[in-house]
Design a protein around this motif. Structure first.
Motif, PDB file in Angstrom:
ATOM      1  N   PHE A  50       0.860  -1.193   0.000  1.00 27.18           N
ATOM      2  CA  PHE A  50       0.000   0.000   0.000  1.00 27.18           C
ATOM      3  C   PHE A  50       0.887   1.231   0.000  1.00 27.18           C
ATOM      4  O   PHE A  50       2.037   1.181   0.458  1.00 27.18           O
ATOM      5  CB  PHE A  50      -0.876  -0.006   1.268  1.00 27.18           C
ATOM      6  CG  PHE A  50      -1.787  -1.194   1.358  1.00 27.18           C
ATOM      7  CD1 PHE A  50      -3.110  -1.111   0.943  1.00 27.18           C
ATOM      8  CD2 PHE A  50      -1.311  -2.414   1.833  1.00 27.18           C
ATOM      9  CE1 PHE A  50      -3.942  -2.225   1.010  1.00 27.18           C
ATOM     10  CE2 PHE A  50      -2.134  -3.530   1.901  1.00 27.18           C
ATOM     11  CZ  PHE A  50      -3.456  -3.432   1.488  1.00 27.18           C
ATOM     12  N   ARG A  90      -6.344   0.177   4.748  1.00 27.14           N
ATOM     13  CA  ARG A  90      -5.855  -1.190   4.502  1.00 27.14           C
ATOM     14  C   ARG A  90      -6.854  -2.220   5.042  1.00 27.14           C
ATOM     15  O   ARG A  90      -7.157  -3.221   4.396  1.00 27.14           O
ATOM     16  CB  ARG A  90      -4.510  -1.386   5.201  1.00 27.14           C
ATOM     17  CG  ARG A  90      -3.327  -0.692   4.509  1.00 27.14           C
ATOM     18  CD  ARG A  90      -2.181  -0.617   5.495  1.00 27.14           C
ATOM     19  NE  ARG A  90      -0.875  -0.358   4.908  1.00 27.14           N
ATOM     20  CZ  ARG A  90      -0.356   0.862   4.716  1.00 27.14           C
ATOM     21  NH1 ARG A  90      -1.078   1.924   4.994  1.00 27.14           N
ATOM     22  NH2 ARG A  90       0.868   1.011   4.237  1.00 27.14           N
ATOM     23  N   TYR A  97      -4.072   0.577  -2.128  1.00 31.28           N
ATOM     24  CA  TYR A  97      -3.459  -0.684  -2.552  1.00 31.28           C
ATOM     25  C   TYR A  97      -2.653  -0.470  -3.828  1.00 31.28           C
ATOM     26  O   TYR A  97      -3.103   0.199  -4.753  1.00 31.28           O
ATOM     27  CB  TYR A  97      -4.569  -1.718  -2.789  1.00 31.28           C
ATOM     28  CG  TYR A  97      -4.089  -3.112  -3.117  1.00 31.28           C
ATOM     29  CD1 TYR A  97      -3.236  -3.785  -2.249  1.00 31.28           C
ATOM     30  CD2 TYR A  97      -4.503  -3.757  -4.279  1.00 31.28           C
ATOM     31  CE1 TYR A  97      -2.807  -5.083  -2.536  1.00 31.28           C
ATOM     32  CE2 TYR A  97      -4.087  -5.046  -4.573  1.00 31.28           C
ATOM     33  CZ  TYR A  97      -3.228  -5.703  -3.702  1.00 31.28           C
ATOM     34  OH  TYR A  97      -2.817  -6.980  -3.992  1.00 31.28           O
TER      35      TYR A  97
END
Lengths: 312, 312
Positions: A233, A305, A239
């Motif tokens: 990331f 995330r 991402y």
């Protein structure tokens, strides 16, 4: 990112006289690591990092950390070995702090790793797991489920100050992970903080694995999950796509294939790793005064995330 | 004492590709200098300091500073030379700042210099004055009498907050120095900030003279006076005795004997040098927020020096 404890050069020269490393040639305080004070020291015998441990490291844990790095270095891994003085002692005191002279390793920490380096880092992590298999000491992971629960309680209403949706996200995730967290995956000694900053690289090869001050005993696949949240990331938590992710996991499995149970658990372990850094960053965010020496890192990058792993 | 501007390693590697210095091997932000960001950079071709100039350095002055250090280095003095890229440019931009890759010099800065090193530093300062005699550029000393007067006005009532006696001390001294300050001593290029931190040493020899960012054109003997106030007192401003003082002056005179006029003016020049650091430290003391990255230095250590020179 600072030198907290100042070591006058006369004191440093006296300290180095305990070792067979030659005479002091140069010493620069380096602005690296938020936990400790570090000096890059050159002597007529070579180059070294001198670390003075500041208050975030528990002195009782230092023999474990230094024993581990000595073990891994002796096994041939690119891990900076603690240097022993003429009496065989690696752990010292200097300027009122626990201190250790440590091997210097070349290499640079990249900000945005390419797949080639991610592959090498995955392989190095698996080699670390294998080389640590006969390391005879254990250290509980203070930042696993019970630690996350304590941190979430310590945040209290502060989480909502960071983001209105954060309290619900944390509560939901803690509840889910408490139910689903694995109990019987292969355990061992893990690095537990393998961010790209803690990997020194020369081109696409790993020249150093550093900063073992979160190392502990836990699921081996959780260490790969930490690395995955760290490497795959960008700084804002977006991402980077499958290239780096595939390379990291393939590098690891080339040395130590994951078991079917580990593979099944992996997405959940990644959620746990995201929550771990979300919680510690949120805690530091709320407890670091504005204008302090340490730069606060955005906790929401790990909330993003977490949502990525939940969705995948 | 910090790195203010961060340079990702990919950006650094790209920057170094402009030079004939080989490939990047290691880079550490170093916690040195309150004015700039510094990295200790190692390449396959050698070691370098990369400096990014922060807001306290006027960009227009950089060609003067870099030209001077290049001149002194070429003359054989242990002064870090700016490195030119393949197009011959030393002054660059990096990460939004003026930047320069600079020769790395070995040596350590001692906290409490011995007479042997003070003698060597005095000699090095005189050699610097001689080697700069054919340096063709001038820069006015912004921190001489008119500058001190402006600083004293800028302090205003703040001086009394530091010490109740400080406003009177400053006013008396400014009045006395305005009357007595010499007008016709030998002038030239001076370092103007030769504290022990700005001298790198290997045993009793000077391996480096660094930090030329106050260099300017002024009385040569004033530079020795600055060094005297810097070297002959402890951090609190207590006089260290005649050993270091005698050694510093003898070292200087062994290369460049002071004229009778310079010797007569010397105590007065030392009072001026003390006032200069008293005023800038007082200004910084009042204008540096508590908790800032920069450690504030006690202005009264220079008030004590001033009283020493007045009494002697």
């Amino acid at each position: 990112m600072a030198v907290y404890t100042s070591v006058p050069s006369e004191m440093l020269a006296g300290f180095l006289a305990r070792y067979d490393v030659g005479a002091l040639v140069s010493a620069k305080g380096i602005a690296e690591g938020v936990e400790n004070s570090n000096y890059l020291v050159e002597t007529t015998g070579g180059r070294f990092i001198l670390t003075l441990y500041e208050k975030r490291v528990t002195p009782e844990d230092l023999p474990y950390f230094l024993g581990l790095t000595a073990h891994l270095s002796a096994a041939g891994l690119p891990v900076p070995a603690p240097i022993a003085d003429r009496q065989g002692r690696a752990l010292q005191r200097l300027s009122g702090r626990p201190a250790c002279l440590i091997e210097f390793l070349p290499g640079i920490s990249v900000t945005r790793p390419e797949p080639g380096l991610a592959h090498a880092a995955g392989a190095a992590l698996a080699q670390l797991h294998e080389a640590a298999a006969d390391f005879p000491h254990d250290r509980a992971n203070a930042l696993s489920l019970p630690g996350w629960q304590s941190l979430a309680e310590a945040l209290g209403g502060g989480a909502a100050e960071i983001d209105a949706g954060l309290p619900v996200l944390i509560a939901e995730e803690l509840a889910a992970l408490s139910d689903l967290w694995p109990r019987s995956l292969p355990q061992g000694t893990i690095h537990a903080d393998l961010f790209p900053d803690n990997v020194l690289a020369l081109d696409d090869s790993v020249s150093g694995i550093i900063d073992f001050y979160f190392a502990c005993t836990d699921f081996l696949a959780y260490d790969l999950a930490v690395a995955h949240t760290a490497w795959c990331f960008d700084a804002e938590g977006a991402y980077l796509g499958t290239d780096v992710s595939d390379a990291l996991i393939a590098g690891y499995q080339g040395v130590r294939p994951l078991s079917p149970a580990e593979s099944r658990a992996f997405p959940l372990l990644c959620r746990g790793a995201s929550l771990r850094f979300l919680l510690t960053r949120a805690y530091d965010w709320l407890n670091t005064p504005a204008g302090a020496l340490v730069t606060r890192k955005d906790p929401m990058a790990f909330a993003r995330r977490l949502l990525h792993y939940r969705a995948s």
